[in-house]
Motif scaffolding. Structure first.
Motif, PDB file in Angstrom:
ATOM      1  N   SER A  28     -87.104  -1.199 -14.916  1.00 10.67           N
ATOM      2  CA  SER A  28     -86.715  -2.286 -13.622  1.00 10.67           C
ATOM      3  C   SER A  28     -88.252  -2.013 -13.137  1.00 10.67           C
ATOM      4  CB  SER A  28     -85.539  -1.322 -12.148  1.00 10.67           C
ATOM      5  OG  SER A  28     -84.764  -0.500 -13.200  1.00 10.67           O
ATOM      6  N   TYR A  29     -87.478  -3.328 -13.074  1.00 13.74           N
ATOM      7  CA  TYR A  29     -88.721  -4.559 -11.646  1.00 13.74           C
ATOM      8  C   TYR A  29     -88.585  -4.929 -10.791  1.00 13.74           C
ATOM      9  CZ  TYR A  29     -93.111  -7.195 -10.084  1.00 13.74           C
ATOM     10  OH  TYR A  29     -94.026  -7.855  -9.888  1.00 13.74           O
ATOM     11  N   SER A  30     -88.935  -5.238  -9.599  1.00 11.60           N
ATOM     12  CA  SER A  30     -88.455  -5.987  -8.417  1.00 11.60           C
ATOM     13  C   SER A  30     -89.262  -6.288  -7.944  1.00 11.60           C
ATOM     14  CB  SER A  30     -87.977  -5.260  -7.558  1.00 11.60           C
ATOM     15  OG  SER A  30     -86.880  -4.446  -8.370  1.00 11.60           O
ATOM     16  N   TYR A  31     -89.470  -7.596  -6.862  1.00  7.09           N
ATOM     17  CA  TYR A  31     -90.476  -9.106  -5.912  1.00  7.09           C
ATOM     18  C   TYR A  31     -89.843  -9.404  -5.319  1.00  7.09           C
ATOM     19  CZ  TYR A  31     -94.708 -10.956  -4.679  1.00  7.09           C
ATOM     20  OH  TYR A  31     -95.137 -11.459  -4.073  1.00  7.09           O
ATOM     21  N   GLY A  32     -89.872  -8.815  -3.734  1.00  7.60           N
ATOM     22  CA  GLY A  32     -89.902  -9.810  -2.729  1.00  7.60           C
ATOM     23  C   GLY A  32     -89.848 -10.095  -1.836  1.00  7.60           C
ATOM     24  N   ILE A  33     -89.709  -9.842  -0.067  1.00  6.15           N
ATOM     25  CA  ILE A  33     -89.811  -9.782   0.812  1.00  6.15           C
ATOM     26  C   ILE A  33     -89.794  -7.917   1.444  1.00  6.15           C
ATOM     27  CG2 ILE A  33     -90.166 -11.621   1.297  1.00  6.15           C
ATOM     28  CD1 ILE A  33     -87.237 -11.267   2.626  1.00  6.15           C
ATOM     29  N   GLU A  34     -90.775  -7.795   2.201  1.00  6.64           N
ATOM     30  CA  GLU A  34     -90.537  -6.974   3.281  1.00  6.64           C
ATOM     31  C   GLU A  34     -90.930  -6.315   4.497  1.00  6.64           C
ATOM     32  OE1 GLU A  34     -92.543  -2.320   2.435  1.00  6.64           O
ATOM     33  OE2 GLU A  34     -93.474  -3.185   3.861  1.00  6.64           O
ATOM     34  N   TYR A  35     -89.929  -6.111   5.472  1.00  9.42           N
ATOM     35  CA  TYR A  35     -89.988  -6.433   7.283  1.00  9.42           C
ATOM     36  C   TYR A  35     -90.736  -5.025   7.826  1.00  9.42           C
ATOM     37  CZ  TYR A  35     -89.048  -6.721  11.931  1.00  9.42           C
ATOM     38  OH  TYR A  35     -89.097  -6.434  13.674  1.00  9.42           O
ATOM     39  N   ASN A  36     -91.800  -4.914   8.038  1.00  6.66           N
ATOM     40  CA  ASN A  36     -92.377  -3.933   9.372  1.00  6.66           C
ATOM     41  C   ASN A  36     -92.200  -3.888  10.526  1.00  6.66           C
ATOM     42  OD1 ASN A  36     -93.374  -1.933   9.750  1.00  6.66           O
ATOM     43  ND2 ASN A  36     -94.638  -0.884   7.935  1.00  6.66           N
ATOM     44  N   ASN A  37     -90.856  -2.986  11.077  1.00 10.45           N
ATOM     45  CA  ASN A  37     -91.199  -3.133  12.633  1.00 10.45           C
ATOM     46  C   ASN A  37     -92.655  -2.723  13.940  1.00 10.45           C
ATOM     47  OD1 ASN A  37     -89.486  -4.353  14.938  1.00 10.45           O
ATOM     48  ND2 ASN A  37     -89.694  -1.723  14.980  1.00 10.45           N
TER      49      ASN A  37
END
Length: 213
Positions: A28-37
């Motif tokens: 599996s491969y994923s690419y997207g966004i991350e939110y770090n508080n």
């Protein structure tokens, strides 16, 4: 009696064939966004009269996983992910003497986290729920000053610090909704939540593709 034995034998062979066909490998491969508080621009009180290397709360997230399919519903695997948060800094700081100023102009700051994980997953029709543990390496820019008494010199150093402490361990859970394209190919949407000591606000959302063979 012979017919019954024959039927049971065929049923057993069929069951074993199905069980064997359930085993395999999934990539599996994923690419997207991350939110770090924990990231984001500091307040004026926090910043004070000093250089502050901060990064945006929103960043990119990529993830690669390889899983052994224990059955059609369960899988066990390894994963690697990288998150990258950036910001452009325009700051200045007075140094030891009032007429000496350190300036950052259009400075591209990067905060990178590499994670290596071990996980277990359970499939519920089109939903896949996974839990795991991960070790992470954090790389970010820092600044420090120190005085060398031997040559009577004050040093200011900006450097990329790669944090490889033994206690850089956390837990995560992820949920994927799959859109099957064929028996061996899925597209989906993956959400992941990473938790480490003192920090729980790390979320990612990314499209994913899974190939089974």
């Amino acid at each position: 009696m012979k017919k019954l034995i024959y039927v049971l034998l065929l049923t057993n062979i069929s069951f074993r064939a199905q069980e064997k066909s359930a085993n395999g490998i999934a990539l599996s491969y994923s690419y997207g966004i991350e939110y770090n508080n924990q990231m984001g621009k500091p307040s004026e009180v926090e910043k004070g009269n000093s250089i502050y290397f901060y990064s945006d709360k929103m960043g990119s997230f990529s993830n690669l996983e390889i899983d052994y399919l224990i059955s059609k519903e369960r899988h066990l695997g390894l994963g690697y992910s990288r998150s990258l948060h950036r910001s452009t800094l325009n700051q200045q700081q007075n140094l030891y003497f009032e007429n000496m100023v350190l300036v950052l102009e259009q400075f591209e700051n990067r905060h990178q986290i590499d994670r290596f994980d071990f996980h277990f997953g359970q499939n519920f029709n089109k939903l896949d729920l996974s839990f795991g543990i991960f070790y992470f390496i954090e790389t970010r820019n820092e600044m420090e000053s120190f005085y060398n008494e031997e040559n009577d010199t004050l040093y200011y150093k900006i450097y990329s610090n790669k944090n490889k402490r033994a206690d850089n361990i956390g837990l995560f859970t992820s949920l994927t909704y799959a859109f099957p394209i064929s028996e061996n190919l899925n597209f989906g949407l993956n959400g992941k939540w990473h938790v480490i000591i003192g920090q729980v606000g790390i979320f990612s959302l990314s499209p994913t593709i899974t190939l089974k063979y």
